[in-house]
Structure formats: structure tokens, C-alpha cells
Design an enzyme around this catalytic site. Structure first.
Site: not given
Ligand code: NOJ
Length: 554
Positions: A212, A254
């Protein structure tokens, strides 16, 4: 992908399994409630694994299921190595993993490494005193004026990337919500701790992890604090540790960035195995609205080559807003005008809607978009519920409108739970067009003409060849701009894909002289089209129609 089915074949992931995968993204909380408390859980999910297997996807990506105050739906982790009590126990998770593997399904979990919840014991210790040994696990400062070059991501809720901690009387750094302090990756102990988390889950049998928010791991004065070389060093370190013990493991980055900035996340094949292609996604929506192939062709032509062992992940929708960070200002205005006229549909820099409502529930557009998802280069990810055309509820706040309970049947809770509808973690979608009575798995399964049945066919055809996952792409340039045509090749296999992006019938002349003598075989029905000759190859396509042809050389 081993076709383990329900047989007792031992599960052993092949290296590069992710290149041929079709990912199904779901949230345990939203999928199926097995205990009757109104909240989805692993027991419920296990119960629905046959459905997922039957859909034909080959990997499940689970949103965070760890203990958490759930102020960011679990992306605010309070304990990296156990299960949120509402979703079950570690034992339940192990059973889920075993059952998924028994069906030949890989499992991808979330590694939220950039930040923790402020409730995480690490942060609690860090803030308890300035001398605490964990103090340096987070990023602190006496003033809130460092790293001014870093933008604010959640612009609708946050005013600054610094928040005052009254306990230790200093500011802490966070790129997302103020309750999500960023970990300090300059501290080697933090890297080791995260590497231990990876080990914990991989040892249990998890196949891959979505990393993430990776661009933001490290901060440096005078920079945007994104994509820094030091961040790449951290990722290389984690990858080395992964490879030492889990060579078939997979990291999926991501990184919501331009293709040229995402490219380094693959390194020389020594960083992440996969990365989402964020800029492609809004351009697919744009191309269909503009009825012009340009946005798709342009972005893919600007996409650099990646190492042999790496792979893009592509998607239409996910659990977040449809992000519009990777488009120009003009393009963003266009997207808002066309897809989010109502301000309630907008959040941060994006659109909080599901696929079917964005496409006005037009079955032809939904099919074309999924056809593109399954035929453009990369591994496709489907967001749960989109395979049956689920709707959304833009009034639920934050991104919750696209995270409503999966609709299994036509009852009040959509067959999601035995609890009273009022008790569900979220109301089911209730408007007449998309409510469970109108859209649900049970009735879709009974009809060979439902979107669900069609999606299964599409997935089956996609899986009939490795070309889509691994092959090269060349765009054709017919005069008719409403048609997007490309050729995918792998070894001696060639597939021609022709898409009509417009709402009316189109004729197109394709220059296929390179394939002279080949016979196009339409892949969903197996029917033969006229042999390719010297002359331009003429095709006619109905509104939003598309064809996939295998070019047979005899
Ligand atoms: C990326 C995630 O996809 C999202 O849902 C989240 O709010 C943010 N990271 C912060 O953790």
C-alpha cells in the site's frame, strides 16, 4: 495456474503465477457474514469460495483484515499479525487459505507499510516519551514546517501532513489521515519489523502482498517526498528478504504515479513483481465517452518496457475513488462533467462510483470495458460485485458507497447476512435499479444471458491462452478513430482485438498484410472469418461491440 479444482492435488504456486492470474478484489467485511452479526467474516468467505472458483478468477486480493479502529476501513492497522475479531481468528484465516489453495486460488493480502493506526502499540510507545526506544519509529518534529514540498493526498479531510501530539508535545508526519502516523523507514528497525510481518504471512502460505502507498515511505527536505531513491532502497531490501525465503512470493505495488515514475518500482526485476497501472484506468473511461481510441493508445505508448519477470496490474474500479490524479486538469474536468455531475459523486481527487452506475447500466458498455480489461497488457483485477453489475450509494460518506454488502440473493440483506438489515455494517444498496431484488448472484446464475454468465465466458476465453497475460502489443492505426484495434503476440500465437468504442455501428478497414493468409477465428464462438489477403480487411461492428480473433495460419 494449476487446475486444482476440488481435487486433493497439493498446492504449489508456480514462479510467475501472477502473470497469468485474474485477480478478484474483495473485502472480507463486505462479502458474506457467516456468523449472523451483520459483518462479513472468514467463515462466510470460505462458504463462498466455490462461487469465486466458478467465476474463473485465479487469485483473491483481500483488503486489510487486521485489528484496527476502522477509521480507514482497516488501512489503519493496530496489529499486523492477527485478525480483526469481527472477521474471525487466525485459525479461520488458515482454513480460508487452505480452502482457497485447494481450489487453485492464490491469495494476495495487504501490506500497509507506510503508516500504522495511531492505536498501534508502536505509536503508543513512540508518543509516550521523547526518550522511548520506539520514538524514532515514526517521523517527529517540533514545528509543522518541514517537507513543505509534499502534497496533501486526502484534500477533503486533511489540512496538513503534520499533526500535533499533545502527549509528547511535538508534531508527527502522516501522508494520509491524521490518525495514520507514517513509519520512519530511515530506521533499520522499522525495515526489519516490516520484513518480519511479511515473513509471518508468507510462512503461513500467503502468495503475494499488495504494498500500500509505496511512493511515500521516505521523506527528504526539498523534495516532493515521493518516489525517492531511498524509498526504492527500502523496497529492494524487503524484496531481497522475500526472495531468500519465499521465491514464489509476489509484491504488487500501489504507486499512483505516471508510468515513467512507476517503472523504477520494478527495479531490475529486484523490487516489485507487479504494479498497478493507474493512468490507464481513467483513460479507458475517457476513450469510451469521447468515442476515440487516442487516450488509451497514447498512455500505453508512453508506458515503458518492464523486466521479463514483471507485470502490470490493470483494473476498472476498486475500493477507492476512481482517482483522477494521473490526468491533466482538462481531462479531470471532462471526467467530472461526464461521470460525476453530482458533487456527491466526488471525493478528494476522484469519483466514488461503481462500474455499472458510471456506465449508466448500459450492458454493452459494461461488456466492452470488461473486454478491454481482459485483453490489454497486464493482469486484470475485478472488483467484487462488478461481475454482477452492482450499484453504489454515493451518500454513505468517504468511499463507503462502493463497499456495500455483496448481493447474493433477493432478500432484505441481499443474502449477505442472517442479521436484521438494520444491523449490517453498511446498508445494502436500496435503489430500485440496483437493489438486491434487481441485482443478485442467485438470479444471475440462473440466466445464461446475465452479465455474470457473460463474465464467466469472457474469463474462460481469456484463460484459454497465455497471450493476454504475457504477450506483446502493437496498435493498428485504421482511419476510423472510433475503433481501437491491436495485435497481441506470444511465440507463434497471434490475437487480433478490435473494439468499437462508439455508441453507433462502425465499419473499419484494417491493414493486416503482415498476417496475409491467416484465418481469423473468433474466440468466443470459434467461428471462422474470411481469410486475410492483400486488401484492407473490412469489419463491421455494432455499438460498443468487440471481437477477439485468434489468427490461424494454415
Ligand atoms: C490506499 C488505500 O487503497 C486506501 O483505501 C487508503 O485509504 C490509503 N491507502 C491510506 O491507507
Amino acid at each position: 495456474m494449476p487446475d486444482a479444482g476440488k481435487s486433493e492435488k497439493p498446492y504449489a504456486p508456480r514462479p510467475l503465477w501472477y502473470k497469468d492470474a485474474i485477480i478478484y478484489e474483495l473485502h472480507v467485511r463486505a462479502f458474506c457474514d457467516g456468523t449472523g452479526d451483520g459483518i462479513g467474516d472468514f467463515r462466510g468467505l470460505i462458504h463462498k469460495l466455490d462461487y469465486i472458483q466458478d467465476l474463473g478468477v485465479t487469485a483473491i486480493w483481500l483488503l486489510p483484515f487486521y485489528p484496527s479502529p476502522l477509521k480507514d476501513d482497516g488501512y489503519d492497522i493496530a496489529d499486523y499479525t492477527s485478525i480483526h475479531p469481527s472477521y474471525g481468528t487466525l485459525e479461520d484465516f488458515r482454513t480460508f487459505l487452505e480452502e482457497a489453495h485447494r481450489r487453485g486460488l492464490h491469495v494476495i493480502t495487504e501490506l500497509v507499510l507506510n503508516h500504522t493506526s495511531d492505536q498501534h502499540p508502536w505509536f503508543q510507545e513512540a508518543r509516550s516519551s521523547r526518550n522511548n526506544p520506539r520514538r524514532d519509529w515514526y517521523v517527529w518534529n517540533d514545528t509543522d514546517d518541514r517537507y513543505r514540498g509534499a502534497r496533501i493526498i486526502f484534500v477533503d479531510t486533511e489540512k496538513s501532513n503534520w499533526t500535533w501530539d499533545p502527549l509528547s508535545k511535538s508534531y508527527y508526519w502522516h501522508r494520509f489521515f491524521s490518525h495514520q502516523p507514517d513509519l520512519n523507514f530511515d530506521n533499520p528497525q522499522v525495515r526489519e519489523a516490516i520484513s518480519d510481518v511479511i515473513k509471518f504471512w508468507m510462512e503461513m502460505g500467503v502468495d503475494g502482498m499488495r504494498l500500500d502507498a509505496v511512493p511515500y515511505l521516505v521523506e527528504r527536505e526539498g523534495t516532493s517526498c515521493e518516489n525517492l531513491p531511498e524509498t526504492h532502497e527500502v523496497l529492494k531490501f524487503l524484496r531481497r528478504k522475500l526472495d531468500e525465503q519465499f521465491p514464489a512470493g509476489m509484491f504488487l505495488a500501489e504507486a499512483n504515479q505516471w508510468p515513467a515514475d512507476v517503472r523504477p518500482y520494478f527495479g531490475d526485476g529486484d523490487e516489485c513483481h507487479m504494479a498497478f497501472h493507474f493512468p490507464l484506468m481513467p483513460r479507458i473511461f475517457m476513450a469510451i465517452r469521447l468515442e476515440d481510441r487516442k487516450p488509451i493508445v497514447e498512455i500505453l505508448q508512453q508506458t515503458p518496457e518492464i523486466p521479463e519477470t514483471c507485470q502490470w496490474a490493470i483494473f476498472l474500479r476498486n475500493h477507492d475513488e476512481l482517482t483522477l490524479e494521473m490526468v491533466s486538469d482538462e481531462e479531470r474536468d471532462y471526467m467530472y462533467d461526464e461521470y460525476a455531475k453530482d458533487r456527491a459523486m466526488r471525493i478528494n481527487v476522484g469519483i466514488r462510483r461503481r462500474l455499472a452506475p458510471m456506465l449508466e447500466n448500459d450492458r454493452r458498455k459494461i461488456e466492452l470495458m470488461n473486454g478491454l480489461l481482459m485483453s490489454l497488457p497486464g493482469t486484470p483485477a475485478i472488483y467484487y460485485g462488478d461481475e454482477i453489475g452492482m450499484g453504489d450509494n454515493i451518500y454513505l460518506g468517504d468511499r463507503n458507497g462502493v463497499r456495500t454488502p455483496m448481493q447474493w440473493s433477493g432478500g432484505w440483506t441481499g443474502g449477505f447476512s442472517l442479521a436484521d438489515p438494520e444491523r449490517l455494517y453498511s446498508p445494502v444498496v436500496s435503489n430500485v435499479q440496483y437493489c438486491p431484488q434487481a441485482v443478485n448472484v442467485q438470479s444471475a446464475s440462473r440466466s445464461p444471458h446475465s452479465l455474470l454468465s457473460w463474465m464467466k465466458l469472457l474469463i474462460r476465453v481469456r484463460k484459454s491462452t497465455r497471450v493476454f497475460g504475457r504477450g506483446s502489443i502493437e496498435f493498428l492505426s485504421p482511419a476510423n478513430h472510433r475503433v481501437l484495434a491491436f495485435v497481441r503476440r506470444l511465440g507463434n500465437e497471434t490475437i487480433l482485438v478490435v473494439n468499437n468504442l462508439s455508441s453507433s455501428a462502425q465499419a473499419v478497414e484494417l491493414d493486416l498484410r503482415n498476417f496475409k493468409g491467416a484465418i481469423p477465428v473468433e474466440m468466443s464462438g470459434g467461428n471462422i472469418f474470411p481469410r486475410i489477403g492483400e486488401l484492407p480487411y473490412l469489419l463491421t461492428l455494432g455499438a460498443y461491440q468487440f471481437f477477439w480473433f485468434k489468427l490461424r495460419r494454415i
